[in-house]
Motif scaffolding. Structure first.
Motif, PDB file in Angstrom:
ATOM      1  N   ASP A   1      43.463 123.976  86.720  1.00  9.82           N
ATOM      2  CA  ASP A   1      43.868 123.766  85.335  1.00  9.82           C
ATOM      3  C   ASP A   1      43.781 122.276  85.040  1.00  9.82           C
ATOM      4  O   ASP A   1      44.252 121.447  85.826  1.00  9.82           O
ATOM      5  N   ILE A   2      43.168 121.926  83.913  1.00  9.33           N
ATOM      6  CA  ILE A   2      43.061 120.518  83.546  1.00  9.33           C
ATOM      7  C   ILE A   2      43.695 120.288  82.180  1.00  9.33           C
ATOM      8  O   ILE A   2      43.598 121.123  81.284  1.00  9.33           O
ATOM      9  N   LEU A   3      44.364 119.140  82.056  1.00  9.14           N
ATOM     10  CA  LEU A   3      44.979 118.731  80.799  1.00  9.14           C
ATOM     11  C   LEU A   3      43.978 117.859  80.051  1.00  9.14           C
ATOM     12  O   LEU A   3      43.529 116.837  80.567  1.00  9.14           O
ATOM     13  N   VAL A   4      43.615 118.282  78.841  1.00 11.00           N
ATOM     14  CA  VAL A   4      42.574 117.612  78.064  1.00 11.00           C
ATOM     15  C   VAL A   4      43.177 117.040  76.785  1.00 11.00           C
ATOM     16  O   VAL A   4      43.885 117.734  76.057  1.00 11.00           O
ATOM     17  N   ASP A   5      42.908 115.759  76.535  1.00 10.96           N
ATOM     18  CA  ASP A   5      43.317 115.104  75.298  1.00 10.96           C
ATOM     19  C   ASP A   5      42.125 115.127  74.345  1.00 10.96           C
ATOM     20  O   ASP A   5      41.156 114.389  74.520  1.00 10.96           O
ATOM     21  N   ARG A   6      42.179 115.985  73.327  1.00 13.73           N
ATOM     22  CA  ARG A   6      41.045 116.153  72.426  1.00 13.73           C
ATOM     23  C   ARG A   6      40.893 114.975  71.453  1.00 13.73           C
ATOM     24  O   ARG A   6      39.879 114.882  70.771  1.00 13.73           O
ATOM     25  N   ASP A   7      41.883 114.092  71.384  1.00 17.20           N
ATOM     26  CA  ASP A   7      41.749 112.878  70.580  1.00 17.20           C
ATOM     27  C   ASP A   7      40.992 111.785  71.334  1.00 17.20           C
ATOM     28  O   ASP A   7      40.503 110.839  70.724  1.00 17.20           O
ATOM     29  N   ALA A   8      40.924 111.895  72.666  1.00 19.38           N
ATOM     30  CA  ALA A   8      40.308 110.851  73.494  1.00 19.38           C
ATOM     31  C   ALA A   8      38.821 111.132  73.651  1.00 19.38           C
ATOM     32  O   ALA A   8      38.363 111.615  74.688  1.00 19.38           O
ATOM     33  N   ILE A   9      38.057 110.834  72.604  1.00 24.34           N
ATOM     34  CA  ILE A   9      36.623 111.133  72.625  1.00 24.34           C
ATOM     35  C   ILE A   9      35.774 109.873  72.782  1.00 24.34           C
ATOM     36  O   ILE A   9      34.562 109.973  72.917  1.00 24.34           O
ATOM     37  N   GLU A  10      36.418 108.723  72.784  1.00 22.86           N
ATOM     38  CA  GLU A  10      35.670 107.492  73.050  1.00 22.86           C
ATOM     39  C   GLU A  10      35.383 107.408  74.548  1.00 22.86           C
ATOM     40  O   GLU A  10      36.297 107.536  75.372  1.00 22.86           O
ATOM     41  N   VAL A  11      34.124 107.233  74.900  1.00 19.23           N
ATOM     42  CA  VAL A  11      33.727 107.279  76.308  1.00 19.23           C
ATOM     43  C   VAL A  11      34.166 106.011  77.039  1.00 19.23           C
ATOM     44  O   VAL A  11      33.835 104.898  76.636  1.00 19.23           O
ATOM     45  N   ARG A  12      34.918 106.206  78.124  1.00 18.19           N
ATOM     46  CA  ARG A  12      35.236 105.140  79.059  1.00 18.19           C
ATOM     47  C   ARG A  12      34.440 105.421  80.319  1.00 18.19           C
ATOM     48  O   ARG A  12      34.739 106.397  81.033  1.00 18.19           O
ATOM     49  N   PRO A  13      33.413 104.642  80.630  1.00 14.29           N
ATOM     50  CA  PRO A  13      32.593 104.932  81.802  1.00 14.29           C
ATOM     51  C   PRO A  13      33.444 105.114  83.054  1.00 14.29           C
ATOM     52  O   PRO A  13      34.332 104.305  83.343  1.00 14.29           O
ATOM     53  N   GLY A  14      33.193 106.199  83.766  1.00 11.68           N
ATOM     54  CA  GLY A  14      33.972 106.546  84.948  1.00 11.68           C
ATOM     55  C   GLY A  14      34.995 107.635  84.682  1.00 11.68           C
ATOM     56  O   GLY A  14      35.517 108.233  85.620  1.00 11.68           O
ATOM     57  N   GLY A  15      35.295 107.907  83.415  1.00 11.97           N
ATOM     58  CA  GLY A  15      36.260 108.942  83.066  1.00 11.97           C
ATOM     59  C   GLY A  15      35.650 110.333  83.166  1.00 11.97           C
ATOM     60  O   GLY A  15      34.426 110.506  83.130  1.00 11.97           O
ATOM     61  N   ILE A  16      36.522 111.330  83.298  1.00 13.95           N
ATOM     62  CA  ILE A  16      36.093 112.724  83.345  1.00 13.95           C
ATOM     63  C   ILE A  16      36.375 113.352  81.981  1.00 13.95           C
ATOM     64  O   ILE A  16      37.481 113.214  81.446  1.00 13.95           O
ATOM     65  N   TYR A  17      35.374 114.044  81.463  1.00 10.44           N
ATOM     66  CA  TYR A  17      35.458 114.573  80.108  1.00 10.44           C
ATOM     67  C   TYR A  17      35.025 116.032  80.070  1.00 10.44           C
ATOM     68  O   TYR A  17      34.179 116.465  80.859  1.00 10.44           O
ATOM     69  N   VAL A  18      35.608 116.760  79.137  1.00  8.33           N
ATOM     70  CA  VAL A  18      35.050 118.048  78.742  1.00  8.33           C
ATOM     71  C   VAL A  18      34.049 117.733  77.640  1.00  8.33           C
ATOM     72  O   VAL A  18      34.369 117.022  76.683  1.00  8.33           O
ATOM     73  N   LEU A  19      32.827 118.216  77.804  1.00 10.31           N
ATOM     74  CA  LEU A  19      31.772 117.868  76.856  1.00 10.31           C
ATOM     75  C   LEU A  19      30.847 119.051  76.629  1.00 10.31           C
ATOM     76  O   LEU A  19      30.812 120.000  77.408  1.00 10.31           O
ATOM     77  N   ARG A  20      30.125 118.947  75.546  1.00 13.82           N
ATOM     78  CA  ARG A  20      29.114 119.948  75.222  1.00 13.82           C
ATOM     79  C   ARG A  20      27.762 119.246  75.171  1.00 13.82           C
ATOM     80  O   ARG A  20      27.585 118.267  74.456  1.00 13.82           O
ATOM     81  N   LEU A  21      26.822 119.742  75.980  1.00 16.42           N
ATOM     82  CA  LEU A  21      25.482 119.172  76.032  1.00 16.42           C
ATOM     83  C   LEU A  21      24.470 120.299  75.872  1.00 16.42           C
ATOM     84  O   LEU A  21      24.467 121.245  76.672  1.00 16.42           O
ATOM     85  N   ASP A  22      23.649 120.193  74.835  1.00 16.95           N
ATOM     86  CA  ASP A  22      22.683 121.259  74.542  1.00 16.95           C
ATOM     87  C   ASP A  22      23.368 122.625  74.459  1.00 16.95           C
ATOM     88  O   ASP A  22      22.900 123.618  75.015  1.00 16.95           O
ATOM     89  N   ASP A  23      24.521 122.647  73.797  1.00 17.75           N
ATOM     90  CA  ASP A  23      25.293 123.870  73.565  1.00 17.75           C
ATOM     91  C   ASP A  23      25.929 124.438  74.824  1.00 17.75           C
ATOM     92  O   ASP A  23      26.435 125.568  74.805  1.00 17.75           O
ATOM     93  N   LEU A  24      25.920 123.691  75.925  1.00 19.12           N
ATOM     94  CA  LEU A  24      26.586 124.129  77.146  1.00 19.12           C
ATOM     95  C   LEU A  24      27.870 123.330  77.322  1.00 19.12           C
ATOM     96  O   LEU A  24      27.866 122.104  77.233  1.00 19.12           O
ATOM     97  N   LEU A  25      28.988 124.033  77.561  1.00 15.00           N
ATOM     98  CA  LEU A  25      30.279 123.378  77.731  1.00 15.00           C
ATOM     99  C   LEU A  25      30.495 123.116  79.209  1.00 15.00           C
ATOM    100  O   LEU A  25      30.312 124.014  80.036  1.00 15.00           O
ATOM    101  N   MET A  26      30.881 121.889  79.562  1.00  7.82           N
ATOM    102  CA  MET A  26      31.050 121.534  80.966  1.00  7.82           C
ATOM    103  C   MET A  26      32.091 120.440  81.104  1.00  7.82           C
ATOM    104  O   MET A  26      32.479 119.795  80.125  1.00  7.82           O
ATOM    105  N   VAL A  27      32.564 120.242  82.334  1.00 14.05           N
ATOM    106  CA  VAL A  27      33.460 119.129  82.633  1.00 14.05           C
ATOM    107  C   VAL A  27      32.753 118.252  83.655  1.00 14.05           C
ATOM    108  O   VAL A  27      32.366 118.707  84.732  1.00 14.05           O
ATOM    109  N   LYS A  28      32.536 116.978  83.303  1.00 10.37           N
ATOM    110  CA  LYS A  28      31.765 116.059  84.134  1.00 10.37           C
ATOM    111  C   LYS A  28      32.332 114.645  83.999  1.00 10.37           C
ATOM    112  O   LYS A  28      33.061 114.329  83.060  1.00 10.37           O
ATOM    113  N   ARG A  29      31.903 113.803  84.932  1.00 14.17           N
ATOM    114  CA  ARG A  29      32.218 112.382  84.837  1.00 14.17           C
ATOM    115  C   ARG A  29      31.097 111.691  84.051  1.00 14.17           C
ATOM    116  O   ARG A  29      29.910 111.995  84.259  1.00 14.17           O
ATOM    117  N   LEU A  30      31.465 110.802  83.149  1.00 15.75           N
ATOM    118  CA  LEU A  30      30.466 110.071  82.372  1.00 15.75           C
ATOM    119  C   LEU A  30      30.346 108.644  82.892  1.00 15.75           C
ATOM    120  O   LEU A  30      31.354 107.935  83.007  1.00 15.75           O
TER     121      LEU A  30
END
Length: 216
Positions: A147-176
């Motif tokens: 289970d992961i706690l996600v802050d949906r207001d935190a959409i500014e990318v901080r390099p090294g952070g882990i994000y829930v993201l959508r890429l080409d319509d695929l939802l994933m959790v990755k490090r940016l």
């Protein structure tokens, strides 16, 4: 007096950036409870246990919410014990090679100490959600079923952070990450390749991961 309490509570909710349904969940009430109290005057008065919990959560004297004038300020220890109920949303973010997110059944919410949320850097409590990870590409950091706690207001990318993201319509959790290739979608599991050289317009950041929990 009742009108003053409703006005004061409404102001506290707005100042905190919360919403009525989130505060209702904090009290263990139905999502419309606080809105009905503020807008319709039903119930006419806050129950004592609700008033105590709200005063602790907002760190104000109980008298501001209709308590006795001699109640005085809320003690730090009492305020620190206020719990924030974070709902689970009915999706699962893939931590695999980029598969479409599986639909998850909505489960019980998780309650967090408000002080812990502040330490984690959480913003508006209403913007927090719990989702479940599916896949192994973020191991050992995140595992399948976490289970992961996600802050949906935190959409500014901080390099090294882990994000829930959508890429080409695929939802994933990755490090940016960011390097000379631009923005890179990175898997902590070395068996899974990075994704680079994509059109940034196809990337949507849903929110930043603040915390994870798992069964042992």
């Amino acid at each position: 007096m009742a009108d003053d309490v409703r006005t004061a509570l409404d102001a506290l909710i707005r100042e905190r950036g919360e919403d009525y349904s989130a505060i209702s969940r904090l009290l263990g009430r139905n999502p419309a409870y606080i809105q009905q109290f503020i807008k319709r005057g039903s119930p006419r008065r806050l129950a004592e246990e609700d008033r105590v919990r709200l005063a602790a959560y907002f760190r104000v004297p109980e008298s501001r919410l209709g308590g006795r004038s001699g109640d005085g300020p809320v003690e730090e220890a009492t305020a620190a014990s206020a719990l924030v109920t974070v709902p689970r949303i009915a999706i699962g973010a893939s931590a695999g090679p980029g598969g479409i997110a599986e639909i998850e059944e909505r489960d019980r919410p998780i309650a967090f100490d408000d002080g812990l949320l502040r330490d984690l850097g959480a913003g508006r409590r209403a913007a927090l959600s719990i989702i479940r990870v599916a896949g192994e590409s973020m191991e050992p950091t995140l595992r399948d079923g976490d289970d992961i706690l996600v802050d949906r207001d935190a959409i500014e990318v901080r390099p090294g952070g882990i994000y829930v993201l959508r890429l080409d319509d695929l939802l994933m959790v990755k490090r940016l990450l960011r390097d000379d290739r631009g923005l890179v979608v990175h898997s902590d599991n070395p068996a899974h390749p990075e994704i680079a050289g994509f059109d940034p317009a196809t990337l949507q950041v849903i929110g930043r991961v603040l915390w994870c929990g798992r069964k042992l």
